[in-house]
Design a protein around this motif. Sequence first.
Motif, PDB file in Angstrom:
ATOM      1  N   PRO A  63      20.184  67.983  14.218  1.00  0.00           N
ATOM      2  CA  PRO A  63      20.977  66.742  14.203  1.00  0.00           C
ATOM      3  C   PRO A  63      22.173  66.850  15.142  1.00  0.00           C
ATOM      4  O   PRO A  63      22.597  67.945  15.517  1.00  0.00           O
ATOM      5  CB  PRO A  63      21.423  66.648  12.744  1.00  0.00           C
ATOM      6  N   GLY A  64      22.722  65.700  15.488  1.00  0.00           N
ATOM      7  CA  GLY A  64      23.898  65.687  16.355  1.00  0.00           C
ATOM      8  C   GLY A  64      24.804  64.513  16.049  1.00  0.00           C
ATOM      9  O   GLY A  64      24.395  63.518  15.456  1.00  0.00           O
ATOM     10  N   VAL A  65      26.030  64.651  16.478  1.00  0.00           N
ATOM     11  CA  VAL A  65      26.998  63.551  16.471  1.00  0.00           C
ATOM     12  C   VAL A  65      27.698  63.598  17.825  1.00  0.00           C
ATOM     13  O   VAL A  65      28.377  64.583  18.144  1.00  0.00           O
ATOM     14  CB  VAL A  65      28.036  63.682  15.340  1.00  0.00           C
ATOM     15  N   TYR A  66      27.515  62.553  18.630  1.00  0.00           N
ATOM     16  CA  TYR A  66      28.011  62.549  20.003  1.00  0.00           C
ATOM     17  C   TYR A  66      28.895  61.339  20.248  1.00  0.00           C
ATOM     18  O   TYR A  66      28.754  60.295  19.598  1.00  0.00           O
ATOM     19  CB  TYR A  66      26.841  62.491  21.000  1.00  0.00           C
ATOM     20  N   PHE A  67      29.755  61.478  21.249  1.00  0.00           N
ATOM     21  CA  PHE A  67      30.606  60.384  21.697  1.00  0.00           C
ATOM     22  C   PHE A  67      30.251  60.114  23.158  1.00  0.00           C
ATOM     23  O   PHE A  67      30.883  60.637  24.081  1.00  0.00           O
ATOM     24  CB  PHE A  67      32.074  60.748  21.475  1.00  0.00           C
ATOM     25  N   ILE A  68      29.210  59.318  23.334  1.00  0.00           N
ATOM     26  CA  ILE A  68      28.600  59.064  24.636  1.00  0.00           C
ATOM     27  C   ILE A  68      29.133  57.737  25.168  1.00  0.00           C
ATOM     28  O   ILE A  68      28.874  56.678  24.572  1.00  0.00           O
ATOM     29  CB  ILE A  68      27.070  59.023  24.511  1.00  0.00           C
ATOM     30  N   PRO A  69      29.882  57.753  26.254  1.00  0.00           N
ATOM     31  CA  PRO A  69      30.517  56.512  26.728  1.00  0.00           C
ATOM     32  C   PRO A  69      29.547  55.345  26.899  1.00  0.00           C
ATOM     33  O   PRO A  69      29.873  54.208  26.507  1.00  0.00           O
ATOM     34  CB  PRO A  69      31.136  56.940  28.066  1.00  0.00           C
ATOM     35  N   GLN A  70      28.387  55.580  27.443  1.00  0.00           N
ATOM     36  CA  GLN A  70      27.433  54.490  27.668  1.00  0.00           C
ATOM     37  C   GLN A  70      27.039  53.816  26.354  1.00  0.00           C
ATOM     38  O   GLN A  70      27.028  52.582  26.244  1.00  0.00           O
ATOM     39  CB  GLN A  70      26.187  55.032  28.367  1.00  0.00           C
ATOM     40  N   LEU A  71      26.707  54.615  25.338  1.00  0.00           N
ATOM     41  CA  LEU A  71      26.276  54.059  24.059  1.00  0.00           C
ATOM     42  C   LEU A  71      27.442  53.439  23.303  1.00  0.00           C
ATOM     43  O   LEU A  71      27.280  52.421  22.615  1.00  0.00           O
ATOM     44  CB  LEU A  71      25.598  55.143  23.215  1.00  0.00           C
ATOM     45  N   LEU A  72      28.618  54.028  23.427  1.00  0.00           N
ATOM     46  CA  LEU A  72      29.788  53.466  22.764  1.00  0.00           C
ATOM     47  C   LEU A  72      30.158  52.110  23.367  1.00  0.00           C
ATOM     48  O   LEU A  72      30.590  51.198  22.652  1.00  0.00           O
ATOM     49  CB  LEU A  72      30.965  54.436  22.873  1.00  0.00           C
ATOM     50  N   LYS A  73      29.981  51.970  24.668  1.00  0.00           N
ATOM     51  CA  LYS A  73      30.258  50.686  25.317  1.00  0.00           C
ATOM     52  C   LYS A  73      29.336  49.600  24.765  1.00  0.00           C
ATOM     53  O   LYS A  73      29.769  48.467  24.496  1.00  0.00           O
ATOM     54  CB  LYS A  73      30.089  50.825  26.828  1.00  0.00           C
ATOM     55  N   GLU A  74      28.054  49.964  24.581  1.00  0.00           N
ATOM     56  CA  GLU A  74      27.104  49.006  24.020  1.00  0.00           C
ATOM     57  C   GLU A  74      27.492  48.621  22.593  1.00  0.00           C
ATOM     58  O   GLU A  74      27.395  47.451  22.197  1.00  0.00           O
ATOM     59  CB  GLU A  74      25.691  49.592  24.056  1.00  0.00           C
TER      60      GLU A  74
END
Length: 438
Positions: free
Chosen positions: A379-390
């Motif tokens: 499992p993971g928890v990420y702070f991905i700019p592209q997905l956060l923008k969406e």
Amino acid sequence: MISAFFQHLEQTQQRTVSLITQQGYDQLLIGSGSLHGHFLDDTRYPFRPNPHFVLWVPFLAEHPDCWLLVRNGQKPVLFYYTPTDFWHLTPELPSDEWTKAFELVAYDDFAAVESQLKGHNTAVINEQLVTITASDNTAINQNPQALITALNFHRAVKTEWEQHCLREANYLAVKGHAAAEAAFLAGKSEYEINQIYFSAIAHNERDMPYDNIIGLNEHAAVLHYQFQQRTVPDQHRTLLIDAGARFNSYAADITRTFTPEGSLFADLVRGLDDLQQQLCNQISAGSNFIALHEQMHLMIADLLNRFGIITANPEIQLEQGITRTFYPHGLGHLLGLQVHDVGGWQQDEAGTLLNPPEEHPFLRLTRTLEEGHVITIEPGVYFIPQLLKELKNSPSSEHVNWAMVEQLLPYGGIRIEDNICVQKDGSENYTRDGFAKL
């Protein structure tokens, strides 16, 4: 463990002969593969063997142009390539104890192999198609999909020998992870951490089952980060290292996320690690992997809620797909001779597929787990700019504590990955056991 290897071969031969007989073949010829040249150059890419070949001969992972002939009731014939060549080292015919399981034939002309095919109906599994002169009563079927599909399905259940190799690969890889953590805390660059990892496990790049992921800080948010910067960042906030090892051709695939203590992100790493272990402890034969993946999303939703990153309750998060922003990939995959071992969607040897749910398209494993499956749980928890923008541009944005997200963005993300052997009542965690031995 040599007796376990002989037993592994016996089990593999029984299964293979049964399948080739069912499909109308007299025998099976498996090639180790050949070297590939670089475009417009006279150098070659590192050799990667055919996994169907190293299933039988895991000790020859660096030997192109070898062949294995499998027939009912006879020792497998191993054609060992010994060319006349003063440019490269010509390997000597092996004489280790494992060779007693094979009829060894040294050859430098494919005609020696081809002569064994005449008068037979032969299935051939090899990366490159070979030119074979047919004759009366001779039939050649190269890379028959039905046979490959059946073999792929059964490879998921690992023999005692294979489990031993996967266990040892994990015990080796955790040494590299411990060395990488020390290098991170010492302020090394991504490139230096990678070199220290190789040194700790006595591997070079071509020994590795896959290219290491060594991501510092924001690079930890790139799921398959492919570079290793030589410059040292001003601050070492995060190291996400996804790196394995090989033992007798079998792969370990381990991820750890390191960060200094005393931050919100460090607490989040510890929280995800606890959840990952809780899920691992629930696994046994009969577990449905899709259900495990969906349960992990629910657990991560609760984690995000408890930390105040998301204000909506877990049920609303799942309903609106919020967790997929922070955890966009699948829970894990089959592991063996290949890092992403084949057959993850197959439900039977005929090749019936169960595709992943539409909302989780990157899930690599949809089978009900069986005793002897070796899998990853990651499992993971990420702070991905592209997905956060969406997410920010969606109606669900109102449930997000954006100030906290901005605080966590420089840390990149978290992934925790263990290698698990499924047992009848529970599982064996090769990775955790390896770290406990350090």
